[in-house]
Design a protein around this motif. Structure first.
Motif, short mmCIF file in Angstrom:
data_model
loop_
_atom_site.label_atom_id
_atom_site.label_comp_id
_atom_site.label_asym_id
_atom_site.label_seq_id
_atom_site.Cartn_x
_atom_site.Cartn_y
_atom_site.Cartn_z
N GLY A 159 -11.39 -1.12 -3.45
CA GLY A 159 -11.66 0.28 -2.48
C GLY A 159 -10.25 0.22 -1.72
N TRP A 160 -10.55 1.25 -0.65
CA TRP A 160 -9.33 1.46 0.33
C TRP A 160 -8.65 0.31 1.00
CZ3 TRP A 160 -7.08 5.76 -0.93
CH2 TRP A 160 -7.87 6.91 -1.40
N ILE A 161 -9.49 -0.55 1.55
CA ILE A 161 -9.10 -1.72 2.22
C ILE A 161 -8.40 -2.66 1.35
CG2 ILE A 161 -9.75 -3.86 3.63
CD1 ILE A 161 -9.86 -1.18 5.12
N GLY A 162 -9.06 -2.91 0.32
CA GLY A 162 -8.40 -4.00 -0.78
C GLY A 162 -7.08 -3.35 -1.19
N LEU A 163 -7.07 -2.14 -1.88
CA LEU A 163 -5.66 -1.71 -2.18
C LEU A 163 -4.80 -1.69 -1.10
CD1 LEU A 163 -6.86 1.12 -4.82
CD2 LEU A 163 -6.48 -1.28 -5.16
N GLU A 164 -4.99 -1.14 0.12
CA GLU A 164 -4.15 -1.24 1.19
C GLU A 164 -3.59 -2.47 1.43
OE1 GLU A 164 -5.67 2.79 3.50
OE2 GLU A 164 -5.74 0.84 4.40
N VAL A 165 -4.40 -3.49 1.41
CA VAL A 165 -3.96 -4.99 1.79
C VAL A 165 -3.02 -5.31 0.38
CG1 VAL A 165 -4.50 -7.30 1.79
CG2 VAL A 165 -5.66 -5.47 3.25
N VAL A 176 -0.16 -10.60 -6.32
CA VAL A 176 -1.60 -10.03 -6.05
C VAL A 176 -2.32 -9.47 -7.13
CG1 VAL A 176 -2.70 -8.04 -4.63
CG2 VAL A 176 -0.50 -9.14 -3.93
N SER A 177 -3.64 -10.08 -6.99
CA SER A 177 -4.67 -9.84 -8.21
C SER A 177 -5.70 -9.16 -7.43
CB SER A 177 -5.15 -11.05 -9.13
OG SER A 177 -4.24 -11.79 -9.70
N VAL A 178 -6.22 -7.95 -7.92
CA VAL A 178 -7.49 -7.06 -7.37
C VAL A 178 -8.24 -7.19 -8.62
CG1 VAL A 178 -8.23 -4.72 -7.10
CG2 VAL A 178 -6.05 -5.75 -6.16
N VAL A 179 -9.71 -7.44 -8.08
CA VAL A 179 -10.77 -7.69 -9.04
C VAL A 179 -11.74 -6.66 -8.68
CG1 VAL A 179 -12.77 -8.97 -9.69
CG2 VAL A 179 -10.60 -10.23 -9.15
N GLY A 180 -12.10 -5.63 -9.38
CA GLY A 180 -12.89 -4.34 -9.38
C GLY A 180 -13.95 -4.35 -10.52
N ARG A 181 -14.97 -3.66 -10.07
CA ARG A 181 -16.05 -3.53 -10.96
C ARG A 181 -16.15 -2.27 -12.04
NH1 ARG A 181 -20.53 -7.04 -9.18
NH2 ARG A 181 -21.96 -5.74 -10.73
N GLY A 182 -15.13 -1.44 -11.47
CA GLY A 182 -15.21 -0.17 -12.24
C GLY A 182 -14.10 -0.16 -13.21
N ALA A 183 -13.92 0.94 -13.93
CA ALA A 183 -12.95 1.02 -15.09
C ALA A 183 -11.71 1.51 -14.26
CB ALA A 183 -13.10 2.04 -16.03
N HIS A 184 -11.66 1.93 -13.18
CA HIS A 184 -10.47 2.44 -12.41
C HIS A 184 -10.84 1.96 -10.86
CE1 HIS A 184 -9.74 4.94 -15.92
NE2 HIS A 184 -11.09 5.49 -15.81
N PRO A 185 -9.73 1.74 -10.19
CA PRO A 185 -9.91 1.31 -8.80
C PRO A 185 -10.33 2.90 -8.04
CG PRO A 185 -7.71 0.76 -9.44
CD PRO A 185 -8.31 1.40 -10.60
N LEU A 186 -11.14 2.74 -7.08
CA LEU A 186 -11.39 3.95 -6.15
C LEU A 186 -12.42 5.01 -6.90
CD1 LEU A 186 -8.15 4.33 -4.22
CD2 LEU A 186 -10.35 3.51 -3.29
N GLU A 187 -13.06 4.37 -8.26
CA GLU A 187 -13.59 5.34 -9.10
C GLU A 187 -14.99 5.91 -8.40
OE1 GLU A 187 -14.86 5.48 -13.73
OE2 GLU A 187 -14.50 3.58 -12.70
N GLU A 196 -7.35 6.50 -11.33
CA GLU A 196 -6.34 5.94 -12.49
C GLU A 196 -4.94 6.15 -11.81
OE1 GLU A 196 -4.61 3.59 -15.10
OE2 GLU A 196 -6.89 3.81 -14.36
N LEU A 197 -4.74 7.33 -10.86
CA LEU A 197 -3.65 7.39 -10.16
C LEU A 197 -3.11 6.40 -9.45
CD1 LEU A 197 -2.46 10.57 -8.25
CD2 LEU A 197 -2.03 8.28 -7.47
N TYR A 198 -4.06 5.67 -8.71
CA TYR A 198 -3.93 4.39 -7.96
C TYR A 198 -3.97 3.27 -8.76
CZ TYR A 198 -4.24 7.01 -3.58
OH TYR A 198 -3.77 7.66 -2.67
N GLY A 199 -4.70 3.25 -9.84
CA GLY A 199 -4.53 2.16 -10.69
C GLY A 199 -3.17 1.95 -11.23
N GLN A 200 -2.56 3.19 -11.76
CA GLN A 200 -1.09 3.07 -12.24
C GLN A 200 -0.45 2.69 -11.27
OE1 GLN A 200 -0.03 3.12 -15.48
NE2 GLN A 200 -2.07 2.94 -15.99
N LEU A 201 -0.42 3.19 -9.97
CA LEU A 201 0.63 2.91 -8.83
C LEU A 201 0.61 1.56 -8.60
CD1 LEU A 201 2.33 4.02 -6.39
CD2 LEU A 201 0.09 3.93 -5.08
N HIS A 202 -0.53 0.69 -8.63
CA HIS A 202 -0.58 -0.54 -8.30
C HIS A 202 0.15 -1.59 -9.39
CE1 HIS A 202 -2.22 -0.98 -4.16
NE2 HIS A 202 -2.66 0.18 -4.42
#
Length: 411
Positions: A159-165, A176-187, A196-202
């Motif tokens: 989510g937002w906190i995880g991606l901002e950190v 940095v590794s991010v573990v997310g339950r969805g197919a895309h961050p912030l989905e 997916e915009l944020y997925g690609q950004l990271h």
């Protein structure tokens, strides 16, 4: 009923702005602020961004300086928790044995981080992020990891906190590794396209994204975290683990006192003037479930602008103002060189028909519109500035908006 004593319970922006507004509106009676943290009320967005990175000092997070409270005859009680509420007696019980009388009470008690039901969350090196103390501990852990450890951070939650950190940690050179339950961050918030915009950004910045992943345990050796175990057998190695899987509103005191709760939003039931089911108790910020004329339902929003706007609105309502709260939900996020502003409300992926984009996703310069039955429900501006008034007019338009008008918005 004359108002001689007002008590504000909370340590965030809503509490600070409500207190400030009460004095600005001419209220001269007793005024007490109760916060369970040892700090005076402060803003939280910097905790995952520039404050975490050490780019700004602690004083920058406080809306009101330390002298303001004494100068305006406000009793500030920090490090004290409101342990009980008796609406009939108009008293708030504190955990140090004292109780406070009130004629009007504001509950701006915010939220607390959720903890996933997995083993290992109590290991050294596992962090959550809600308070300034959390941010300072996390910053110190990241610095130590960079200097003497492997320099690895694992974040459970996309989510937002995880991606901002994640963005802040990458700027400091950590892996940095991010573990997310969805197919895309912030989905769940933005849907697949903008998620997916944020997925690609990271991904472009070197973040390892584990998608459709379930954390089953935080692993450790001799009491210290060593990473995150996933359901597919993967082990994400890390010196530091951040758990960022959302927050729960702090409604326990209100529930115990018999105030109405909204089962749909999880918040405290409020009227359009932020009054609870008790006429002398008001709410603001994360805990407030407030009816929206635009969306035809009650909305609870955990964002900075909600606290900024609802705190003053509740203060004026406590003094007798009857104007309904009409502000649209707004939030912002800065990650790397991408800044965004979001205005409006979408209940979920099923609550809109289509996403219309004006501008360039590839260049990270666009405005995205969530549309239902031709009406704009919400919009997100990415690296497009000073257009929120225009966006607001589209959301509030009584009727459909032509697709061509939306597609040409950034032209």
């Amino acid at each position: 009923m004359s108002i001689e004593n007002v008590v504000v319970v909370g340590g965030g922006l809503a509490a600070a702005k409500a207190t400030e507004t009460l004095r600005e509106e001419g209220y001269g009676g007793g005024l007490t602020v109760v916060g369970h943290e040892r700090h005076r009320p402060y803003e939280r967005p910097p905790l995952s961004k520039d404050y975490l990175r050490g780019e700004v000092g602690r004083e920058s997070i406080f809306p009101l300086d330390a002298a303001w409270y004494a100068d305006h005859d406000v009793e500030l009680l920090t490090g004290v928790t409101a342990a009980g509420l008796d609406p009939a007696a108009h008293r708030v019980a504190l955990d140090d044995g004292r109780s406070l009388a009130y004629d009007r009470l504001l509950l701006a008690t915010g939220s607390a981080p959720r903890t996933p039901p997995v083993p290992g969350t109590d290991l050294d090196g596992v962090h959550s992020l809600r308070t300034v103390d959390d941010s300072e501990r996390l910053a110190a852990a990241l610095d130590t990891s960079s200097r003497t450890g492997a320099g690895r951070l694992a974040i459970v939650g996309d989510g937002w906190i995880g991606l901002e950190v994640a963005a802040s940690a990458r700027s400091k050179g950590l892996d940095v590794s991010v573990v997310g339950r969805g197919a895309h961050p912030l989905e769940r918030v933005l849907g697949p396209e903008m998620g997916e915009l944020y997925g690609q950004l990271h991904a472009e910045r070197g973040v390892h994204l584990h998608r459709r992943a379930e954390a089953t345990a935080i692993t450790g050796v001799r009491g210290r975290a060593t990473g995150v175990a996933l359901a597919d057998g993967t082990h994400v190695e890390a010196d530091v683990v951040l758990v960022a899987v959302g927050a729960a509103p702090n409604v326990g005191t209100a529930a115990a006192a018999g105030l109405g709760l909204d089962s749909a939003t999880g918040g405290i039931v409020a009227s359009a003037t932020l009054q609870t089911t008790d006429p002398d108790v008001f709410v603001a910020g994360d805990v407030a479930s407030v009816p929206s004329a635009r969306y035809g339902r009650s909305i609870r929003v955990e964002h900075w602008a909600t606290a900024l706007n609802q705190g003053p609105h509740a203060a004026r309502a406590m003094l007798g103002a009857a104007e309904p709260y009409r502000e649209l939900p707004y939030f912002f996020s800065d990650q790397y060189d991408v800044g965004m502003e979001y205005l409006g409300f979408v209940a979920g992926p099923e609550a809109y028909d289509e996403l219309v984009v004006s501008g360039s996703v590839a260049d990270h310069e666009l405005v995205a519109f969530w549309v239902s039955d031709g009406r704009v429900e919400a919009a997100m501006a990415v690296n497009v500035w000073e257009r929120m008034d225009d966006v607001k007019a589209l959301i509030l338009r009584d009727g459909p908006v032509e697709r061509a008008e939306l597609e040409g918005f950034t032209s």
